[in-house]
Design an enzyme around this catalytic site. Structure first.
Site, short mmCIF file in Angstrom:
data_model
loop_
_atom_site.label_atom_id
_atom_site.label_comp_id
_atom_site.label_asym_id
_atom_site.label_seq_id
_atom_site.Cartn_x
_atom_site.Cartn_y
_atom_site.Cartn_z
N HIS A 136 -123.40 47.93 39.00
CA HIS A 136 -124.39 47.75 39.90
C HIS A 136 -122.84 47.36 41.20
CE1 HIS A 136 -125.57 42.83 39.44
NE2 HIS A 136 -124.45 43.36 39.37
N GLU B 244 -127.14 37.57 33.42
CA GLU B 244 -126.64 38.10 34.47
C GLU B 244 -124.74 37.78 33.91
OE1 GLU B 244 -126.98 40.15 38.46
OE2 GLU B 244 -125.54 37.96 38.20
N CYS C 214 -120.09 40.31 45.51
CA CYS C 214 -121.27 41.28 44.71
C CYS C 214 -121.43 42.43 45.38
CB CYS C 214 -122.22 40.56 44.36
SG CYS C 214 -121.97 38.92 43.28
N ASP D 150 -127.90 51.44 29.78
CA ASP D 150 -127.16 50.99 28.74
C ASP D 150 -125.97 51.75 29.47
OD1 ASP D 150 -125.40 49.62 27.36
OD2 ASP D 150 -125.56 50.94 26.09
N HIS D 151 -124.90 51.24 29.69
CA HIS D 151 -123.38 52.34 30.50
C HIS D 151 -123.59 53.23 31.27
CE1 HIS D 151 -121.69 51.26 26.81
NE2 HIS D 151 -120.68 51.34 27.19
N HIS E 251 -121.64 44.09 33.90
CA HIS E 251 -122.42 42.81 33.31
C HIS E 251 -122.01 43.25 32.27
CE1 HIS E 251 -121.88 40.61 36.45
NE2 HIS E 251 -123.01 40.92 37.45
N HIS F 290 -118.78 46.19 40.45
CA HIS F 290 -118.46 45.96 39.66
C HIS F 290 -119.32 45.40 38.32
CE1 HIS F 290 -121.10 42.91 41.51
NE2 HIS F 290 -121.63 42.21 40.38
#
Lengths: 136, 136, 136, 136, 136, 136
Positions: free
Chosen positions: A15, A125, A34, A80-81, A42, A40
């Site tokens: 994100h 996060e 950010c 996810d992913h 998480h 980037h």
């Protein structure tokens, strides 16, 4: 006798913190690194907490297999992913901060639970930053 | 939509459980080995929890960089690698139990936060002993 | 078939990094805030690892109750809730760094184990700093 | 100034999800592999949370040595290394789900605490499944 | 360039420490409460470590999806929610200590891996007790 | 007396598993959802392990402040909140698998350490997947 049942899950996603209606300079001034345009990511850790009466027949507030599957299909599969900004509908025009993500996750799960069950979600996060939302 | 934002921090400190107005015998009778006059110490793990409305502009309840800095300057700098009984003002005449430490930490942070934000602190003295205080 | 059996333990202690033969200025120049004359402290987490053949009769490399008691009497009792610089004999003239502590702990445990067992110790000073020593 | 003091403990036990008044087929249909007649087991992790006023004399809500011993004698001794269905009285006719276990543990501890203290228990059945009960 | 790839998994099982060729009195004398005839259980946490050269084409030592599936079919399916003494073939005449379990798990996985890969397994019986076996 | 000193660090980054010389179809066939063209991300946890003799003067193998700064400038600054495929030089033509990342990190740190110190790195991509590289 109201008991809260908690189930943990996780998903990995990319994100950036970003508002489309601000230019890159303003996004960086407010969101710092950010807001990196290349994204980037998480390992998000999610705890879903469901509160209700114990069913005297089963001894369950909610069958954990049901809750596990609910989280899997409603949250893990779509998140996810994925790149949250690009691939998750709610974040097309909403900044994917942890706070907004907790509300989006709660809003996805709430309609799938019986009305007499209460719902809270906690989203990590990073191991040091996390948020909680319970619909109030 | 009220969300709670949690931020973890830590500091390492020496302390002893001890009342100046009690003699050593009474301190040991009540506090046991925790009253060792030569001190012992802990890796304290702190979670600071701030509850409030999501700012629709940023998607934040509170900017985590601001919260991280607040904890750093108000708690980590004055407590880390210190002897709590000797070097922290509040414990000159107050026993540095985990309970009293949580109240002292809360009292240091509360005036630095906007009035419409709620504050709670959780302090781990060891992985098995911890306390929570929310100002009530 | 050589297996390694690991047992975790912990103790809370105060210490400072400090050499008696250096003045306070030099101690602070080299050891920084870790040399605070009023001490600071840690929740030390210790893993003791014993390697050897499985006894075909019991299925044990070493009886964990025996290993647990050994750690308790040789390490936890003398170190827990103590000031390492003042109250532990080996650190009267030895700087209690994590490295030196691992060697001291290994030296205390080694003579209590049968010769055909190998020994390693891992000592966490904080969740982010730890050391390992295996006698080589 | 009300503070909550938390103490963690653990016990290892065998159990199966099972109702005596249902046949094996129905037990399996509802509880799946958790109803294996040969039992399975868990490392249960328990957090006991006690809320009350700080005693101005000691700085304690409750002496942790007292709380630790209470958990040891009331919960760890009777539950640890036991088969819950066979060896714990309350589960003779009650399904040992995590929910029911939290209520049983709360009921065992509640009468041992002063009336002005509040009690909550959190029980981890696995690192991903846990429940909370606070007597309401 | 040899790299070790680690994958974690878990299973919940019941067991007792017990030799069929000893009477109950001797089993209890040697194994204590771990020999309870009604069984107890654990959340076993397993780390499988595979060492080998990085495949220059994929950047993998071993495809983690392949390793995850291997652990699932060879270990999780046969061990999870089972009674090890009764339902796992190797423990019909072998005491299911953590040491023996690590060897059994290693023996099940070794033939499924290419010969140029090295294998080690770490098995946590509790968060404080664990064992490692690497086939030597 | 050789001791290993370990220091943990972390960084958050986006990546995708991907070879430029393969088309998207082949990348997806081999790397699955990890090859999502929009990226995904992780909270990478890094442990850097340095082995050497204890300096008898300081009691250190390596000054942890020095090691912490080395990791910060060589790894955290260039990797944190970055897109590994786009923004880290080594991955312009190298697939950023955990295995390749461990080698890249080792190669960045090795020239900064004295020759008589040994180096190993462990990189967690998720809490369940991690790799170790020690230069052999």
């Amino acid at each position: 006798m109201k008991v809260t049942v908690h189930r943990k899950a996780h998903f990995n996603a990319a994100h950036r913190l970003y508002r489309k209606d601000w230019d890159q300079e303003k996004n960086e001034a407010v969101f710092g690194k950010c807001s990196n345009p290349n994204y980037h990511g998480h390992n998000y850790e999610l705890t879903v907490s469901v509160t209700g009466l114990i069913d005297p027949e089963t001894g369950f507030v909610i069958d954990l297999k049901v809750l596990k599957d609910l989280i899997y299909y409603e949250i893990e599969i779509p998140f996810d992913h994925k790149n949250l900004n690009i691939e998750v509908e709610e974040f097309q025009d909403l900044n994917p901060t942890a706070e907004n993500m907790a509300v989006v996750i709660w809003n996805r799960l709430r309609p799938k639970l019986k009305l007499d069950l209460e719902l809270a979600v906690t989203l990590y996060e990073t191991p040091r930053n996390f948020v909680t939302y319970s619909g109030n």
